[in-house]
Design a protein around this motif. Sequence first.
Motif, PDB file in Angstrom:
ATOM      1  N   GLY A  40       0.838  -1.200   0.000  1.00 26.29           N
ATOM      2  CA  GLY A  40       0.000   0.000   0.000  1.00 26.29           C
ATOM      3  C   GLY A  40       0.873   1.250   0.000  1.00 26.29           C
ATOM      4  O   GLY A  40       2.093   1.159  -0.056  1.00 26.29           O
ATOM      5  N   ALA A  41       0.220   2.384   0.019  1.00 21.22           N
ATOM      6  CA  ALA A  41       0.949   3.663  -0.031  1.00 21.22           C
ATOM      7  C   ALA A  41       1.822   3.832   1.211  1.00 21.22           C
ATOM      8  O   ALA A  41       1.404   3.507   2.322  1.00 21.22           O
ATOM      9  CB  ALA A  41      -0.029   4.819  -0.133  1.00 21.22           C
ATOM     10  N   PRO A  42       3.028   4.361   1.030  1.00 26.30           N
ATOM     11  CA  PRO A  42       3.896   4.587   2.191  1.00 26.30           C
ATOM     12  C   PRO A  42       3.384   5.732   3.054  1.00 26.30           C
ATOM     13  O   PRO A  42       2.642   6.595   2.582  1.00 26.30           O
ATOM     14  CB  PRO A  42       5.244   4.946   1.560  1.00 26.30           C
ATOM     15  N   THR A  43       3.789   5.720   4.303  1.00 28.87           N
ATOM     16  CA  THR A  43       3.455   6.801   5.228  1.00 28.87           C
ATOM     17  C   THR A  43       4.153   8.084   4.819  1.00 28.87           C
ATOM     18  O   THR A  43       3.602   9.169   4.930  1.00 28.87           O
ATOM     19  CB  THR A  43       3.878   6.414   6.663  1.00 28.87           C
ATOM     20  N   ALA A  44       5.391   7.949   4.324  1.00 27.84           N
ATOM     21  CA  ALA A  44       6.176   9.111   3.900  1.00 27.84           C
ATOM     22  C   ALA A  44       7.042   8.743   2.715  1.00 27.84           C
ATOM     23  O   ALA A  44       7.446   7.590   2.544  1.00 27.84           O
ATOM     24  CB  ALA A  44       7.046   9.604   5.050  1.00 27.84           C
ATOM     25  N   SER A  45       7.320   9.736   1.880  1.00 24.39           N
ATOM     26  CA  SER A  45       8.212   9.571   0.733  1.00 24.39           C
ATOM     27  C   SER A  45       9.069  10.829   0.629  1.00 24.39           C
ATOM     28  O   SER A  45       8.538  11.935   0.585  1.00 24.39           O
ATOM     29  CB  SER A  45       7.396   9.389  -0.546  1.00 24.39           C
ATOM     30  N   ILE A  46      10.388  10.637   0.608  1.00 23.48           N
ATOM     31  CA  ILE A  46      11.311  11.774   0.592  1.00 23.48           C
ATOM     32  C   ILE A  46      12.224  11.641  -0.622  1.00 23.48           C
ATOM     33  O   ILE A  46      12.798  10.574  -0.865  1.00 23.48           O
ATOM     34  CB  ILE A  46      12.153  11.807   1.879  1.00 23.48           C
ATOM     35  N   GLU A  47      12.365  12.717  -1.377  1.00 26.93           N
ATOM     36  CA  GLU A  47      13.297  12.764  -2.504  1.00 26.93           C
ATOM     37  C   GLU A  47      14.663  13.208  -1.973  1.00 26.93           C
ATOM     38  O   GLU A  47      14.752  14.149  -1.194  1.00 26.93           O
ATOM     39  CB  GLU A  47      12.825  13.776  -3.550  1.00 26.93           C
ATOM     40  N   THR A  48      15.722  12.524  -2.404  1.00 29.98           N
ATOM     41  CA  THR A  48      17.070  12.896  -1.982  1.00 29.98           C
ATOM     42  C   THR A  48      17.738  13.730  -3.076  1.00 29.98           C
ATOM     43  O   THR A  48      17.264  13.772  -4.214  1.00 29.98           O
ATOM     44  CB  THR A  48      17.925  11.656  -1.679  1.00 29.98           C
ATOM     45  N   ARG A  49      18.832  14.353  -2.742  1.00 27.14           N
ATOM     46  CA  ARG A  49      19.549  15.210  -3.696  1.00 27.14           C
ATOM     47  C   ARG A  49      20.109  14.441  -4.889  1.00 27.14           C
ATOM     48  O   ARG A  49      20.270  14.992  -5.966  1.00 27.14           O
ATOM     49  CB  ARG A  49      20.689  15.938  -2.994  1.00 27.14           C
ATOM     50  N   ASN A  50      20.414  13.187  -4.675  1.00 20.31           N
ATOM     51  CA  ASN A  50      21.013  12.393  -5.751  1.00 20.31           C
ATOM     52  C   ASN A  50      19.973  11.710  -6.646  1.00 20.31           C
ATOM     53  O   ASN A  50      20.309  10.844  -7.444  1.00 20.31           O
ATOM     54  CB  ASN A  50      21.993  11.363  -5.178  1.00 20.31           C
ATOM     55  N   GLY A  51      18.703  12.095  -6.506  1.00 19.62           N
ATOM     56  CA  GLY A  51      17.655  11.544  -7.346  1.00 19.62           C
ATOM     57  C   GLY A  51      17.038  10.258  -6.835  1.00 19.62           C
ATOM     58  O   GLY A  51      16.177   9.680  -7.488  1.00 19.62           O
ATOM     59  N   TYR A  52      17.458   9.823  -5.670  1.00 21.57           N
ATOM     60  CA  TYR A  52      16.866   8.637  -5.056  1.00 21.57           C
ATOM     61  C   TYR A  52      15.637   9.053  -4.248  1.00 21.57           C
ATOM     62  O   TYR A  52      15.415  10.221  -3.974  1.00 21.57           O
ATOM     63  CB  TYR A  52      17.866   7.936  -4.141  1.00 21.57           C
ATOM     64  N   ARG A  53      14.854   8.072  -3.877  1.00 23.34           N
ATOM     65  CA  ARG A  53      13.664   8.329  -3.061  1.00 23.34           C
ATOM     66  C   ARG A  53      13.679   7.347  -1.886  1.00 23.34           C
ATOM     67  O   ARG A  53      14.062   6.182  -2.054  1.00 23.34           O
ATOM     68  CB  ARG A  53      12.415   8.114  -3.928  1.00 23.34           C
ATOM     69  N   VAL A  54      13.265   7.806  -0.724  1.00 27.92           N
ATOM     70  CA  VAL A  54      13.167   6.946   0.456  1.00 27.92           C
ATOM     71  C   VAL A  54      11.686   6.827   0.804  1.00 27.92           C
ATOM     72  O   VAL A  54      11.015   7.831   1.063  1.00 27.92           O
ATOM     73  CB  VAL A  54      13.956   7.508   1.656  1.00 27.92           C
ATOM     74  N   LEU A  55      11.193   5.600   0.767  1.00 27.79           N
ATOM     75  CA  LEU A  55       9.798   5.311   1.105  1.00 27.79           C
ATOM     76  C   LEU A  55       9.754   4.704   2.496  1.00 27.79           C
ATOM     77  O   LEU A  55      10.510   3.771   2.791  1.00 27.79           O
ATOM     78  CB  LEU A  55       9.199   4.322   0.104  1.00 27.79           C
ATOM     79  N   THR A  56       8.876   5.217   3.351  1.00 28.58           N
ATOM     80  CA  THR A  56       8.806   4.741   4.733  1.00 28.58           C
ATOM     81  C   THR A  56       7.376   4.365   5.098  1.00 28.58           C
ATOM     82  O   THR A  56       6.435   5.110   4.824  1.00 28.58           O
ATOM     83  CB  THR A  56       9.310   5.817   5.711  1.00 28.58           C
ATOM     84  N   TRP A  57       7.247   3.210   5.730  1.00 26.24           N
ATOM     85  CA  TRP A  57       5.974   2.757   6.282  1.00 26.24           C
ATOM     86  C   TRP A  57       6.113   2.728   7.798  1.00 26.24           C
ATOM     87  O   TRP A  57       7.138   2.302   8.315  1.00 26.24           O
ATOM     88  CB  TRP A  57       5.640   1.348   5.797  1.00 26.24           C
ATOM     89  N   GLU A  58       5.084   3.179   8.499  1.00 30.64           N
ATOM     90  CA  GLU A  58       5.079   3.166   9.960  1.00 30.64           C
ATOM     91  C   GLU A  58       3.921   2.318  10.464  1.00 30.64           C
ATOM     92  O   GLU A  58       2.815   2.409   9.942  1.00 30.64           O
ATOM     93  CB  GLU A  58       4.944   4.580  10.517  1.00 30.64           C
ATOM     94  N   GLU A  59       4.210   1.530  11.477  1.00 29.31           N
ATOM     95  CA  GLU A  59       3.201   0.718  12.151  1.00 29.31           C
ATOM     96  C   GLU A  59       3.307   0.999  13.640  1.00 29.31           C
ATOM     97  O   GLU A  59       4.399   0.968  14.195  1.00 29.31           O
ATOM     98  CB  GLU A  59       3.433  -0.771  11.899  1.00 29.31           C
ATOM     99  N   TYR A  60       2.181   1.257  14.272  1.00 30.25           N
ATOM    100  CA  TYR A  60       2.160   1.512  15.708  1.00 30.25           C
ATOM    101  C   TYR A  60       1.760   0.235  16.412  1.00 30.25           C
ATOM    102  O   TYR A  60       0.857  -0.468  15.982  1.00 30.25           O
ATOM    103  CB  TYR A  60       1.194   2.653  16.031  1.00 30.25           C
ATOM    104  N   TRP A  61       2.455  -0.071  17.506  1.00 32.59           N
ATOM    105  CA  TRP A  61       2.191  -1.307  18.224  1.00 32.59           C
ATOM    106  C   TRP A  61       2.405  -1.090  19.717  1.00 32.59           C
ATOM    107  O   TRP A  61       2.900  -0.061  20.145  1.00 32.59           O
ATOM    108  CB  TRP A  61       3.078  -2.441  17.697  1.00 32.59           C
ATOM    109  N   GLY A  62       2.043  -2.093  20.486  1.00 30.22           N
ATOM    110  CA  GLY A  62       2.198  -2.024  21.939  1.00 30.22           C
ATOM    111  C   GLY A  62       0.974  -1.400  22.584  1.00 30.22           C
ATOM    112  O   GLY A  62       0.036  -0.974  21.914  1.00 30.22           O
ATOM    113  N   GLN A  63       1.006  -1.346  23.875  1.00 33.30           N
ATOM    114  CA  GLN A  63      -0.113  -0.790  24.620  1.00 33.30           C
ATOM    115  C   GLN A  63      -0.346   0.659  24.213  1.00 33.30           C
ATOM    116  O   GLN A  63       0.576   1.480  24.236  1.00 33.30           O
ATOM    117  CB  GLN A  63       0.152  -0.880  26.124  1.00 33.30           C
ATOM    118  N   TYR A  64      -1.541   0.963  23.775  1.00 31.61           N
ATOM    119  CA  TYR A  64      -1.948   2.305  23.351  1.00 31.61           C
ATOM    120  C   TYR A  64      -1.184   2.795  22.126  1.00 31.61           C
ATOM    121  O   TYR A  64      -1.162   3.984  21.839  1.00 31.61           O
ATOM    122  CB  TYR A  64      -1.826   3.321  24.495  1.00 31.61           C
ATOM    123  N   GLY A  65      -0.552   1.907  21.391  1.00 24.87           N
ATOM    124  CA  GLY A  65       0.163   2.285  20.176  1.00 24.87           C
ATOM    125  C   GLY A  65       1.314   3.242  20.408  1.00 24.87           C
ATOM    126  O   GLY A  65       1.611   4.093  19.582  1.00 24.87           O
TER     127      GLY A  65
END
Length: 91
Positions: A40-65
């Motif tokens: 699915g869609a990432p939580t965040a997507s960041i473009e880097t200076r060298n033309g790369y992209r960093v895709l990040t997914w976040e999941e909350y877990w534990g008591q009360y997330g």
Amino acid sequence: MRNLTLLLITFVILSGCTTTESAMKSWQGHNESELVSSWGAPTASIETRNGYRVLTWEEYWGQYGRNVCRKSFTVNGAGIITTWSYSGCAF
């Protein structure tokens, strides 16, 4: 009995890390579109200076997330996953 309990807890923790690591590593070399289709869609997507992209997914877990598992992939200009990282994942 206490030593057995500690051994079991250690095994469970290490098994979780290996599972997460294996899942992340399995995507290296694949196309970004395959990953997004699966996760699915990432939580965040960041473009880097060298033309790369960093895709990040976040999941909350534990008591009360209160805990956050972050899984990130670096994608090159051709859309291929080159590296990955994760932090805060308990499973």
